[in-house]
Design an enzyme around this catalytic site. Structure first.
Site: not given
Ligand code: BGC
Length: 454
Positions: A155, A191
């Site tokens: 992200k 989360d």
């Molecule tokens: C992460 C997860 C997370 C999800 C939602 C993903 O990019 O790898 O750990 O739960 O985003 O936030």
């Protein structure tokens, strides 16, 4: 418009195709759970060391930290048994500037520690050491509830020196560098787990957590006997699937479009989180932009004239998609803002593109969720399953399109969706609260063995 539809065809996934995707995910989940197969598995199926959902008797005061997007939050949460309520006493938001998201780990954790210090001061909490839950929304190999190794950033984060390290240790080191306060126990939470746990307090049949926001992921309660990487056969453990990584071994090659490949190639983490890049908010706007560019180049939009804004990466924000789907008036406004000269047909075509991309996202998520729900049903040997999914994330909240397609994918299951309010923050407090409840109901020797392992 017929020619436009032809260009959008690769994004339209039939029910048959979704079932194929679901079957592949089922196999990948089994691989991720396996003792000898998990190292190479695209879907990581990470044990969370959370062994129980709330039963309504939890209580106490907690601190919760929440890092997962462009903000970091600190919360003071009170869980009240009598009213079965979780109350946010207060909270503070700290923005994470781009330089820090792409800087060093030390800078990131110093920033977090400073924000926490400010909050504790403002709440007069520096003297107390409240139990703390830390929602850290990235894939982590959890060794214990308070030892969590970051596998990789996702992200848009890319802080150096954190991958492969224990996040709790980095946080504690940053706090010690300051020296103006200290913390005691920390429970690390994804989360999705926070979302499941906070919904689980309201509805005790909630045993799945799902996020469709900047990123996407889901967790669920798995039978311990299937979690081959953790000792013990009894009871259950919450598994963080990290389904965003589905397809990283090439298994989704047949449904990837040329646009998905460009998004991946130009991202800061090429080659990973393939499934996430087709679904989540960080990428949907960019997919739409690339499709609009292509249609314009083919002279099917804007009389073949691309604007400077449309040519620039990430200028088409994901929130434009739902705005445009809401009405053509919004579409016209946004297209004008992007410096495009449009007519009514253009506005309609743009809306069609937005609908196509968001509905592919919803259908893929539905297929993945169906896989999990059906796994729980089979695990329990039930002909039918009724269950609740705690959900969070802006993409889901703006696109509740997912639910109708669910029924066809899971005819034997009835699924209720519970939208979480502030799940990732309050949920971390709830994980800590459940841990304390379990601890206080154990005998001394059991406490000895499970103190770090709720
Ligand atoms: C992460 C997860 C997370 C999800 C939602 C993903 O990019 O790898 O750990 O739960 O985003 O936030």
């Amino acid at each position: 418009e017929v020619i436009v539809v032809k260009h959008l065809e690769p994004f339209r996934l039939s029910l048959e195709k979704l079932k194929v995707v679901s079957t592949r995910l089922r196999k990948d989940m089994i691989r991720g759970l396996g003792k000898h197969t998990h190292h190479r598995a695209a879907v990581k199926m990470l044990p969370t060391f959370v062994r129980a959902t709330p039963d309504g008797t939890e209580k106490g005061d907690f601190l919760a930290l929440d890092l997962g997007g462009t903000n970091f939050r600190v919360l003071h949460v009170r869980v009240m048994e009598e009213e079965q309520k979780m109350v946010k006493m207060d909270s503070q938001l700290c923005a994470i500037p781009q330089e820090i998201m792409l800087g060093t780990g030390e800078q990131l954790f110093d920033h977090i520690a400073a924000c926490l210090s400010e909050f504790l001061d403002s709440q007069n909490l520096k003297g107390q050491t409240l139990p703390m839950g830390f929602t850290f929304s990235f894939p982590c190999e959890q060794k214990e509830i308070d030892k969590s190794i970051l596998i990789r950033w996702t992200k848009g984060f890319n802080c150096s020196g954190v991958e492969g390290e224990d996040v709790v240790k980095l946080l504690k080191e940053a706090i010690h560098r300051r020296g103006d306060y200290d913390i005691s126990s920390v429970a690390m939470v994804n989360d999705t787990v926070g979302t499941m746990m906070s919904c689980g307090y309201r509805d005790q049949t909630c045993e799945i957590g799902m996020i469709i926001g900047t990123g996407t992921n889901a967790c669920y309660m798995e039978e311990m006997k299937n979690v081959k990487r953790v000792e013990g056969e009894d009871g259950q453990m919450c598994i963080n699937t990290e389904w965003g990584g589905f397809g990283d071994d090439g298994s989704l090659e047949d449904i990837l479009t040329e646009f998905d490949k460009v998004v991946d190639r130009t991202s800061i983490n090429p080659g990973v989180h393939t499934f996430e890049k087709m679904i989540s908010g960080m990428y949907l706007g960019e997919i739409v932009r690339l499709v609009l560019m292509k249609l314009t180049e083919k002279k099917l939009l804007f009389k073949g004239e691309v604007s400077e804004a449309l040519r620039t990466k990430e200028t088409f924000e994901t929130k434009f998609i739902s705005m445009i789907e809401d009405g053509l008036e919004n579409a016209k406004k946004i297209l004008t803002e992007l410096g495009l000269t449009w007519d009514l047909v253009d506005a309609r075509v743009v809306r069609l593109v937005c609908e196509t991309i968001s509905s592919r996202s919803a259908r893929l998520c539905a297929a993945a969720l169906a896989t999990i729900v059906d796994r729980i049903r089979v695990n329990r040997g039930l002909p039918h399953l009724k269950t609740t999914v705690g959900v969070d994330g802006t993409v889901y909240k703006k696109h509740p399109k997912m639910q109708p397609s669910m029924h066809f994918l899971t005819p034997d299951c009835k699924i209720k969706f519970l939208v979480s309010e502030d799940g990732s923050g309050k949920g971390a407090a709830m994980v800590t609260a459940v841990a304390q409840r379990l601890l206080s109901s154990l005998t001394q020797s059991q406490v000895y063995f499970s103190v770090l392992d709720i």
